[in-house]
Scaffold this motif. Structure first.
Motif, PDB file in Angstrom:
ATOM      1  N   LEU A   1     -13.503  -2.247  11.266  1.00  0.00           N
ATOM      2  CA  LEU A   1     -14.035  -1.013  11.857  1.00  0.00           C
ATOM      3  C   LEU A   1     -13.564   0.206  11.077  1.00  0.00           C
ATOM      4  N   LEU A   2     -12.295   0.164  10.620  1.00  0.00           N
ATOM      5  CA  LEU A   2     -11.791   1.294   9.826  1.00  0.00           C
ATOM      6  C   LEU A   2     -12.565   1.404   8.518  1.00  0.00           C
ATOM      7  N   GLU A   3     -12.881   0.243   7.943  1.00  0.00           N
ATOM      8  CA  GLU A   3     -13.662   0.222   6.700  1.00  0.00           C
ATOM      9  C   GLU A   3     -15.045   0.837   6.947  1.00  0.00           C
ATOM     10  N   VAL A   4     -15.683   0.440   8.070  1.00  0.00           N
ATOM     11  CA  VAL A   4     -17.003   0.974   8.405  1.00  0.00           C
ATOM     12  C   VAL A   4     -16.895   2.489   8.589  1.00  0.00           C
TER      13      VAL A   4
ATOM     14  N   LYS B   1     -14.748   4.556   7.289  1.00  0.00           N
ATOM     15  CA  LYS B   1     -14.563   5.209   5.987  1.00  0.00           C
ATOM     16  C   LYS B   1     -15.899   5.338   5.270  1.00  0.00           C
ATOM     17  N   ILE B   2     -16.657   4.233   5.274  1.00  0.00           N
ATOM     18  CA  ILE B   2     -17.943   4.218   4.583  1.00  0.00           C
ATOM     19  C   ILE B   2     -18.866   5.272   5.182  1.00  0.00           C
ATOM     20  N   GLU B   3     -18.882   5.338   6.514  1.00  0.00           N
ATOM     21  CA  GLU B   3     -19.837   6.236   7.166  1.00  0.00           C
ATOM     22  C   GLU B   3     -19.413   7.692   7.125  1.00  0.00           C
ATOM     23  N   SER B   4     -18.115   7.948   6.904  1.00  0.00           N
ATOM     24  CA  SER B   4     -17.687   9.355   6.879  1.00  0.00           C
ATOM     25  C   SER B   4     -17.667   9.902   5.461  1.00  0.00           C
ATOM     26  N   GLN B   5     -18.258   9.156   4.528  1.00  0.00           N
ATOM     27  CA  GLN B   5     -18.325   9.583   3.121  1.00  0.00           C
ATOM     28  C   GLN B   5     -16.944   9.688   2.480  1.00  0.00           C
ATOM     29  N   LYS B   6     -15.899   9.130   3.146  1.00  0.00           N
ATOM     30  CA  LYS B   6     -14.567   9.201   2.535  1.00  0.00           C
ATOM     31  C   LYS B   6     -14.348   8.011   1.605  1.00  0.00           C
ATOM     32  N   PHE B   7     -15.404   7.203   1.505  1.00  0.00           N
ATOM     33  CA  PHE B   7     -15.305   5.987   0.728  1.00  0.00           C
ATOM     34  C   PHE B   7     -15.217   6.314  -0.759  1.00  0.00           C
TER      35      PHE B   7
ATOM     36  N   ILE C   1     -14.350  -1.447 -13.164  1.00  0.00           N
ATOM     37  CA  ILE C   1     -14.647  -1.834 -11.778  1.00  0.00           C
ATOM     38  C   ILE C   1     -13.476  -1.501 -10.865  1.00  0.00           C
ATOM     39  N   ASP C   2     -13.791  -1.435  -9.569  1.00  0.00           N
ATOM     40  CA  ASP C   2     -12.736  -1.311  -8.578  1.00  0.00           C
ATOM     41  C   ASP C   2     -12.380  -2.740  -8.162  1.00  0.00           C
ATOM     42  N   GLY C   3     -11.268  -3.230  -8.696  1.00  0.00           N
ATOM     43  CA  GLY C   3     -10.895  -4.634  -8.497  1.00  0.00           C
ATOM     44  C   GLY C   3     -10.789  -5.016  -7.027  1.00  0.00           C
ATOM     45  N   ALA C   4     -10.182  -4.121  -6.221  1.00  0.00           N
ATOM     46  CA  ALA C   4      -9.976  -4.449  -4.806  1.00  0.00           C
ATOM     47  C   ALA C   4     -11.317  -4.613  -4.092  1.00  0.00           C
ATOM     48  N   GLN C   5     -12.286  -3.761  -4.454  1.00  0.00           N
ATOM     49  CA  GLN C   5     -13.603  -3.841  -3.803  1.00  0.00           C
ATOM     50  C   GLN C   5     -14.367  -5.086  -4.247  1.00  0.00           C
ATOM     51  N   ILE C   6     -14.212  -5.430  -5.532  1.00  0.00           N
ATOM     52  CA  ILE C   6     -14.863  -6.646  -6.047  1.00  0.00           C
ATOM     53  C   ILE C   6     -14.299  -7.862  -5.298  1.00  0.00           C
ATOM     54  N   GLU C   7     -12.972  -7.857  -5.113  1.00  0.00           N
ATOM     55  CA  GLU C   7     -12.326  -8.955  -4.389  1.00  0.00           C
ATOM     56  C   GLU C   7     -12.816  -9.027  -2.955  1.00  0.00           C
ATOM     57  N   TYR C   8     -12.952  -7.868  -2.338  1.00  0.00           N
ATOM     58  CA  TYR C   8     -13.393  -7.828  -0.941  1.00  0.00           C
ATOM     59  C   TYR C   8     -14.762  -8.515  -0.807  1.00  0.00           C
ATOM     60  N   VAL C   9     -15.665  -8.151  -1.697  1.00  0.00           N
ATOM     61  CA  VAL C   9     -17.030  -8.693  -1.630  1.00  0.00           C
ATOM     62  C   VAL C   9     -17.013 -10.211  -1.852  1.00  0.00           C
ATOM     63  N   LEU C  10     -16.283 -10.638  -2.878  1.00  0.00           N
ATOM     64  CA  LEU C  10     -16.237 -12.073  -3.174  1.00  0.00           C
ATOM     65  C   LEU C  10     -15.598 -12.846  -2.039  1.00  0.00           C
ATOM     66  N   HIS C  11     -14.493 -12.300  -1.543  1.00  0.00           N
ATOM     67  CA  HIS C  11     -13.780 -12.950  -0.449  1.00  0.00           C
ATOM     68  C   HIS C  11     -14.726 -13.096   0.736  1.00  0.00           C
ATOM     69  N   HIS C  12     -15.494 -12.053   0.979  1.00  0.00           N
ATOM     70  CA  HIS C  12     -16.372 -12.098   2.124  1.00  0.00           C
ATOM     71  C   HIS C  12     -17.508 -13.117   1.957  1.00  0.00           C
ATOM     72  N   LEU C  13     -18.095 -13.137   0.762  1.00  0.00           N
ATOM     73  CA  LEU C  13     -19.186 -14.090   0.526  1.00  0.00           C
ATOM     74  C   LEU C  13     -18.667 -15.528   0.566  1.00  0.00           C
ATOM     75  N   LEU C  14     -17.452 -15.731   0.009  1.00  0.00           N
ATOM     76  CA  LEU C  14     -16.880 -17.085   0.046  1.00  0.00           C
ATOM     77  C   LEU C  14     -16.527 -17.495   1.469  1.00  0.00           C
TER      78      LEU C  14
ATOM     79  N   TRP D   1     -17.859 -10.977  13.655  1.00  0.00           N
ATOM     80  CA  TRP D   1     -18.316  -9.745  14.309  1.00  0.00           C
ATOM     81  C   TRP D   1     -19.671  -9.287  13.812  1.00  0.00           C
ATOM     82  N   GLY D   2     -20.124  -9.879  12.711  1.00  0.00           N
ATOM     83  CA  GLY D   2     -21.367  -9.380  12.130  1.00  0.00           C
ATOM     84  C   GLY D   2     -21.171  -8.068  11.379  1.00  0.00           C
ATOM     85  N   LEU D   3     -19.940  -7.861  10.895  1.00  0.00           N
ATOM     86  CA  LEU D   3     -19.678  -6.617  10.151  1.00  0.00           C
ATOM     87  C   LEU D   3     -19.529  -6.860   8.657  1.00  0.00           C
ATOM     88  N   GLY D   4     -19.157  -8.106   8.295  1.00  0.00           N
ATOM     89  CA  GLY D   4     -18.838  -8.401   6.902  1.00  0.00           C
ATOM     90  C   GLY D   4     -19.928  -8.006   5.916  1.00  0.00           C
ATOM     91  N   LEU D   5     -21.137  -8.484   6.138  1.00  0.00           N
ATOM     92  CA  LEU D   5     -22.199  -8.216   5.160  1.00  0.00           C
ATOM     93  C   LEU D   5     -22.629  -6.758   5.166  1.00  0.00           C
TER      94      LEU D   5
END
Ligand SMILES: Nc1ncnc2c1ncn2[C@@H]1O[C@H](COP(=O)(O)OP(=O)(O)OP(=O)(O)O)[C@@H](O)[C@H]1O
Ligand SMILES: [Mg+2]
Length: 235
Positions: free
Chosen positions: A60-63, A65-71, A112-125, A186-190
């Motif tokens: 939720l904190l990630e969401v 951040k994304i929605e408040s343009q602080k991303f 690249i932003d390594g942490a973000q790349i990891e997040y995406v891969l981790h989530h898809l895996l 939660w249906g938030l990952g993707l």
């Protein structure tokens, strides 16, 4: 929309809390005594529910951040293949029911932003594992083609009905069918994954056949230089 969001979140937060409270009430009940093993079982369930709550709060904190343009992205020159190999290895150690295959170049240096790349891969895996409960092969492919790099994760799991393949990227959307109802999420990952991929200037999509597995592919620009990212206001 806003109040919908608050009511969904409140409901999602309440479910694990209700379960934790239920176990506490049972353990505290003066008329009942439990042996050590049962108490441990209860504590393990409470611990798992608490982990889920904390996972939901991080998402939720990630969401927010994304929605408040602080991303913000923190790109630096890194070898994409080191990150991908590390994630695949981690999943291989954790999930012996599945076999993992990785194909791609030996090395691929990008801004690249390594942490973000990891997040995406981790989530898809994690989805690939979660939605292929019978096990099977999970293939990760990194393929540079012209100006783009295609990174895909393919499983042999339950698949996604055609008319829901776009909706699964929406906030809180989960496919409601028998093979996945038991799976926790939660249906938030993707939803977060798509935002992160787009912030990298890429795209993500799914190809899937119900009962025949899914393949998620994201693109990255091979011109992910500091320059381009800064022009987009992401550097
Ligand atoms: N690899 C997959 N195979 C089949 N269905 C999938 C796959 N990945 C996602 N889905 C479907 O898309 C839905 C949304 O996925 P998403 O990752 O956003 O949420 P989730 O896994 O349910 O929960 P979480 O927020 O914990 O990630 C899932 O509930 C599932 O129905
Ligand atoms: Mg998920």
């Amino acid at each position: 929309m806003k109040s919908d969001f608050i009511s969904t979140v409140s409901h999602e937060l309440r479910t694990p809390l209700t379960s934790i409270k239920g176990y506490i009430a049972t353990l505290l009940h003066p008329a009942t005594k439990f042996d050590g093993a049962t108490q441990r079982d209860f504590l393990q369930i409470m611990n798992r529910e608490a982990d889920r709550l904390s996972g939901l709060i991080s998402d939720l904190l990630e969401v927010s951040k994304i929605e408040s343009q602080k991303f913000r992205m923190n790109p630096s020159l890194q070898d994409l293949m080191i990150i991908v190999r590390k994630m695949v290895e981690k999943y291989r150690q954790l999930h012996q029911k599945h076999s993992f295959e990785l194909t791609g170049p030996d090395c691929l240096e990008l801004e690249i932003d390594g942490a973000q790349i990891e997040y995406v891969l981790h989530h898809l895996l994690s989805n690939a594992v979660k939605y292929s409960p019978k096990g099977g092969k999970i293939e990760v492919q990194v393929q540079p083609v012209d100006e783009k790099i295609y990174v895909s994760v393919r499983d042999q799991g339950v698949g996604i009905p055609f008319d829901e393949q776009e909706k699964i990227f929406d906030r809180f959307y989960r496919v409601d069918n028998r093979p996945t109802r038991w799976a926790y999420g939660w249906g938030l990952g993707l939803f977060i994954v798509r935002k992160v991929v787009e912030a990298h200037g890429g795209r993500i999509w799914v190809e899937s056949v119900l009962g025949g597995g899914s393949r998620f592919t994201r693109t990255l620009s091979s011109q992910n230089s500091m320059d381009t990212l800064q022009k987009k206001g992401l550097g």
